[in-house]
Design a protein around this motif. Structure first.
Motif, PDB file in Angstrom:
ATOM      1  N   ALA A  88     -27.046  58.824 -14.785  1.00  0.00           N
ATOM      2  CA  ALA A  88     -26.976  58.862 -13.320  1.00  0.00           C
ATOM      3  C   ALA A  88     -28.271  59.432 -12.752  1.00  0.00           C
ATOM      4  N   ASP A  89     -28.756  58.786 -11.690  1.00  0.00           N
ATOM      5  CA  ASP A  89     -30.062  59.174 -11.159  1.00  0.00           C
ATOM      6  C   ASP A  89     -30.026  59.760  -9.747  1.00  0.00           C
ATOM      7  N   CYS A  90     -28.849  59.851  -9.148  1.00  0.00           N
ATOM      8  CA  CYS A  90     -28.765  60.482  -7.830  1.00  0.00           C
ATOM      9  C   CYS A  90     -27.467  61.274  -7.733  1.00  0.00           C
ATOM     10  N   LYS A  91     -27.423  62.151  -6.738  1.00  0.00           N
ATOM     11  CA  LYS A  91     -26.279  63.046  -6.585  1.00  0.00           C
ATOM     12  C   LYS A  91     -24.960  62.286  -6.433  1.00  0.00           C
ATOM     13  N   GLU A  92     -24.974  61.202  -5.674  1.00  0.00           N
ATOM     14  CA  GLU A  92     -23.749  60.430  -5.464  1.00  0.00           C
ATOM     15  C   GLU A  92     -23.213  59.855  -6.770  1.00  0.00           C
ATOM     16  N   MET A  93     -24.106  59.356  -7.617  1.00  0.00           N
ATOM     17  CA  MET A  93     -23.662  58.792  -8.885  1.00  0.00           C
ATOM     18  C   MET A  93     -23.194  59.887  -9.845  1.00  0.00           C
ATOM     19  N   VAL A  94     -23.826  61.040  -9.806  1.00  0.00           N
ATOM     20  CA  VAL A  94     -23.366  62.165 -10.621  1.00  0.00           C
ATOM     21  C   VAL A  94     -21.948  62.542 -10.203  1.00  0.00           C
ATOM     22  N   ASP A  95     -21.703  62.620  -8.888  1.00  0.00           N
ATOM     23  CA  ASP A  95     -20.366  62.932  -8.396  1.00  0.00           C
ATOM     24  C   ASP A  95     -19.354  61.867  -8.819  1.00  0.00           C
ATOM     25  N   TYR A  96     -19.754  60.606  -8.695  1.00  0.00           N
ATOM     26  CA  TYR A  96     -18.871  59.507  -9.058  1.00  0.00           C
ATOM     27  C   TYR A  96     -18.493  59.563 -10.532  1.00  0.00           C
ATOM     28  N   TYR A  97     -19.475  59.731 -11.404  1.00  0.00           N
ATOM     29  CA  TYR A  97     -19.179  59.744 -12.839  1.00  0.00           C
ATOM     30  C   TYR A  97     -18.468  61.022 -13.260  1.00  0.00           C
ATOM     31  N   THR A  98     -18.671  62.108 -12.545  1.00  0.00           N
ATOM     32  CA  THR A  98     -17.896  63.317 -12.810  1.00  0.00           C
ATOM     33  C   THR A  98     -16.413  63.033 -12.563  1.00  0.00           C
ATOM     34  N   TYR A  99     -16.137  62.370 -11.445  1.00  0.00           N
ATOM     35  CA  TYR A  99     -14.760  61.983 -11.134  1.00  0.00           C
ATOM     36  C   TYR A  99     -14.210  61.044 -12.198  1.00  0.00           C
ATOM     37  N   ARG A 100     -14.965  60.020 -12.593  1.00  0.00           N
ATOM     38  CA  ARG A 100     -14.528  59.051 -13.589  1.00  0.00           C
ATOM     39  C   ARG A 100     -14.252  59.715 -14.936  1.00  0.00           C
ATOM     40  N   ILE A 101     -15.110  60.663 -15.316  1.00  0.00           N
ATOM     41  CA  ILE A 101     -14.900  61.371 -16.582  1.00  0.00           C
ATOM     42  C   ILE A 101     -13.566  62.099 -16.556  1.00  0.00           C
ATOM     43  N   LYS A 102     -13.332  62.851 -15.495  1.00  0.00           N
ATOM     44  CA  LYS A 102     -12.093  63.633 -15.405  1.00  0.00           C
ATOM     45  C   LYS A 102     -10.866  62.722 -15.334  1.00  0.00           C
ATOM     46  N   ALA A 103     -10.950  61.661 -14.534  1.00  0.00           N
ATOM     47  CA  ALA A 103      -9.812  60.743 -14.397  1.00  0.00           C
ATOM     48  C   ALA A 103      -9.499  60.043 -15.716  1.00  0.00           C
ATOM     49  N   SER A 104     -10.514  59.579 -16.405  1.00  0.00           N
ATOM     50  CA  SER A 104     -10.267  58.874 -17.663  1.00  0.00           C
ATOM     51  C   SER A 104      -9.794  59.840 -18.750  1.00  0.00           C
ATOM     52  N   GLN A 105     -10.256  61.090 -18.710  1.00  0.00           N
ATOM     53  CA  GLN A 105      -9.794  62.099 -19.665  1.00  0.00           C
ATOM     54  C   GLN A 105      -8.302  62.378 -19.451  1.00  0.00           C
ATOM     55  N   ILE A 106      -7.904  62.524 -18.207  1.00  0.00           N
ATOM     56  CA  ILE A 106      -6.495  62.783 -17.898  1.00  0.00           C
ATOM     57  C   ILE A 106      -5.627  61.608 -18.350  1.00  0.00           C
ATOM     58  N   ARG A 107      -6.086  60.385 -18.103  1.00  0.00           N
ATOM     59  CA  ARG A 107      -5.339  59.195 -18.522  1.00  0.00           C
ATOM     60  C   ARG A 107      -5.207  59.143 -20.041  1.00  0.00           C
TER      61      ARG A 107
END
Length: 97
Positions: free
Chosen positions: A61-80
Motif C-alpha cells: 500500500a502506498d497511501c494512507k487510504e489504502m493502508v486503512d483499507y487493507y487494515t480493515y480487509r486483514i481484520k475482516a478476513s482474519q475474523i472470517r
C-alpha cells in the motif's frame, strides 16, 4: 507476520478435516464423501488465501487510504477465517460422537 496463521489448532483442524473426509468428487478436483464438508474445507482455504492476499497488499500500500483499507480487509478476513475454523471444530466434534 503470516507464518503463525496455520500454526496450532488451525492447522490441526484443517489436517483433521482433510483426513476425516472420504472420497467423492468435490471442488477444485479434490475428492470428498460429504459435499458439505468439501464446501466447508474449500471455504476455509479460500478465507485463508483472502487473508494472505490482504496481508501482501497491505505491505504494498502506498497511501494512507489504502493502508486503512487493507487494515480493515486483514481484520475482516482474519475474523472470517477464525469463525470458519470454529465451525469446522464444532462439526468435527459432532462427527466424533
Amino acid at each position: 507476520m503470516a507464518e503463525h496463521i496455520l500454526s496450532g489448532s488451525g492447522a490441526e483442524v484443517l489436517g483433521s478435516l482433510s483426513q476425516a473426509v472420504k472420497k467423492r468428487t468435490g471442488l477444485f478436483g479434490r475428492t470428498y464423501e460429504d459435499p458439505a464438508l468439501a464446501e466447508l474445507y474449500e471455504t476455509i482455504r479460500e478465507a485463508w488465501l483472502e487473508w494472505q492476499n490482504a496481508l501482501l497488499n497491505f505491505e504494498d500500500a502506498d497511501c494512507k487510504e489504502m493502508v486503512d483499507y487493507y487494515t480493515y480487509r486483514i481484520k475482516a478476513s482474519q475474523i472470517r477465517y477464525e469463525y470458519l475454523l470454529r465451525k469446522a471444530k464444532a462439526l468435527q466434534a459432532l462427527q466424533a460422537q
